[in-house]
Write a protein that holds these residues in place. Structure first.
Motif, PDB file in Angstrom:
ATOM      1  N   LEU A   1       0.832  -1.201   0.000  1.00 13.05           N
ATOM      2  CA  LEU A   1       0.000   0.000   0.000  1.00 13.05           C
ATOM      3  C   LEU A   1       0.867   1.251   0.000  1.00 13.05           C
ATOM      4  O   LEU A   1       0.575   2.223  -0.722  1.00 13.05           O
ATOM      5  N   ALA A   2       1.939   1.233   0.780  1.00 16.61           N
ATOM      6  CA  ALA A   2       2.834   2.389   0.815  1.00 16.61           C
ATOM      7  C   ALA A   2       3.438   2.650  -0.565  1.00 16.61           C
ATOM      8  O   ALA A   2       3.544   3.811  -0.999  1.00 16.61           O
TER       9      ALA A   2
ATOM     10  N   ALA B   1      -4.861   4.400 -13.566  1.00 16.55           N
ATOM     11  CA  ALA B   1      -6.084   3.658 -13.253  1.00 16.55           C
ATOM     12  C   ALA B   1      -5.748   2.313 -12.609  1.00 16.55           C
ATOM     13  O   ALA B   1      -6.400   1.896 -11.636  1.00 16.55           O
ATOM     14  N   ARG B   2      -4.718   1.631 -13.132  1.00 19.40           N
ATOM     15  CA  ARG B   2      -4.335   0.337 -12.561  1.00 19.40           C
ATOM     16  C   ARG B   2      -3.851   0.487 -11.113  1.00 19.40           C
ATOM     17  O   ARG B   2      -4.149  -0.345 -10.248  1.00 19.40           O
ATOM     18  N   VAL B   3      -3.099   1.526 -10.858  1.00 16.82           N
ATOM     19  CA  VAL B   3      -2.530   1.702  -9.521  1.00 16.82           C
ATOM     20  C   VAL B   3      -3.596   2.182  -8.535  1.00 16.82           C
ATOM     21  O   VAL B   3      -3.561   1.827  -7.355  1.00 16.82           O
ATOM     22  N   LEU B   4      -4.557   2.969  -8.990  1.00 22.61           N
ATOM     23  CA  LEU B   4      -5.686   3.335  -8.128  1.00 22.61           C
ATOM     24  C   LEU B   4      -6.441   2.081  -7.690  1.00 22.61           C
ATOM     25  O   LEU B   4      -6.837   1.953  -6.519  1.00 22.61           O
TER      26      LEU B   4
ATOM     27  N   LEU C   1       1.262   7.049  -6.653  1.00 19.57           N
ATOM     28  CA  LEU C   1       0.155   7.936  -7.003  1.00 19.57           C
ATOM     29  C   LEU C   1       0.450   9.389  -6.641  1.00 19.57           C
ATOM     30  O   LEU C   1      -0.025  10.314  -7.311  1.00 19.57           O
ATOM     31  N   ALA C   2       1.226   9.585  -5.580  1.00 18.14           N
ATOM     32  CA  ALA C   2       1.509  10.941  -5.104  1.00 18.14           C
ATOM     33  C   ALA C   2       2.781  11.538  -5.687  1.00 18.14           C
ATOM     34  O   ALA C   2       3.088  12.711  -5.437  1.00 18.14           O
ATOM     35  N   ALA C   3       3.531  10.763  -6.479  1.00 15.37           N
ATOM     36  CA  ALA C   3       4.815  11.242  -7.002  1.00 15.37           C
ATOM     37  C   ALA C   3       4.621  12.453  -7.922  1.00 15.37           C
ATOM     38  O   ALA C   3       3.686  12.484  -8.724  1.00 15.37           O
ATOM     39  N   PRO C   4       5.484  13.450  -7.811  1.00 17.23           N
ATOM     40  CA  PRO C   4       5.379  14.628  -8.688  1.00 17.23           C
ATOM     41  C   PRO C   4       5.432  14.240 -10.163  1.00 17.23           C
ATOM     42  O   PRO C   4       6.242  13.405 -10.566  1.00 17.23           O
TER      43      PRO C   4
END
Length: 254
Positions: free
Chosen positions: A24-25, A44-47, A31-34
């Protein structure tokens, strides 16, 4: 720093290995990477991966599923749309809203079939079966799980085959057929090593068979061994598994 592409390619490996917190981390980091926020299929896959990890950890997961669905629809991504609908069905299953489970799952199955994409059908079909099972219609659930199993076999998806053999074993127990259940669990065990969470159920499955055959002492011993293995995974139980564990515990009186 984990990139979206890396997370999209490897999240299932982390999940199957039981690396829930770390997995999860990693996906949330990606997802949060600049610079990784533009709409993309990888996102979409990572969400969807974030939804799965959060769900397994017993944390709110519906938001990630909704984001998956919304993004996939913007992109015209059928697989992502079916993933999002599957995730919403899974979150509804945790809430005990079986009507919503069926509604989301049936949308996903229909979308996959309209697109002639059998791989996209796997998730929603499985969730439809789970919702029907927890609603108490074991005959209908059996039919849906067998349909899901046949689909997984056509696709060569052993992980889903293993999962559905496990689920069919419990359905057969509720239908009063421990011998059929034992055959289903044996097929599940033949595919062990694919999923740490699923493998942790082997002793509990055996306990249920022993109880069904009238050997309570053996069932209690295997139940105790199985609960220790399951607790060691650190995973929150899936709703259908939680129901079966409670059922077995109640029958054993432990």
């Amino acid at each position: 720093m984990t990139t979206l592409e890396e997370a999209a390619a490897h999240w299932r490996e982390w999940l199957d290995a039981g690396e829930l917190e770390d997995g999860l981390a990693r996906v949330e980091d990606a997802l949060a990477a600049p610079g990784e926020d533009p709409p993309s299929v990888a996102r979409a896959r990572v969400l969807y991966a974030a939804h799965i990890f959060a769900f397994r950890l017993g944390r709110p997961s519906g938001g990630y599923a909704r984001q998956t669905l919304d993004l996939a629809r913007r992109l015209g991504d059928v697989r992502g749309e079916c993933d999002g609908l599957t995730g919403l069905a899974r979150a509804a299953l945790r809430d005990g809203d079986y009507a919503a489970v069926a509604a989301y799952a049936e949308q996903g199955v229909r979308k996959a079939r309209e697109a002639a994409d059998p791989a996209a059908e796997v998730g929603p079909l499985h969730l439809h079966a789970a919702g029907v099972r927890l609603g108490g219609d074991y005959d209908a659930a059996r039919d849906l799980y067998l349909e899901s199993l046949a689909l997984a076999d056509r696709l060569g998806n052993e992980r889903i085959e293993q999962m559905e053999y496990h689920n069919l074993g419990w359905v057969e127990l509720h239908r009063g057929d421990p011998d059929s259940a034992a055959r289903m669990f044996a097929e599940r065990d033949a595919r062990s090593g694919l999923d740490a969470y699923g493998d942790a159920w082997s002793e509990l499955n055996a306990a249920a068979i022993a109880l069904g055959r009238g050997d309570r002492a053996r069932a209690v011993s295997q139940f105790e061994a199985g609960t220790k293995k399951l607790e060691a995974t650190g995973a929150a139980l899936d709703p259908d598994d939680q129901s079966e564990l409670g059922w077995l515990r109640g029958r054993l009186g432990v």
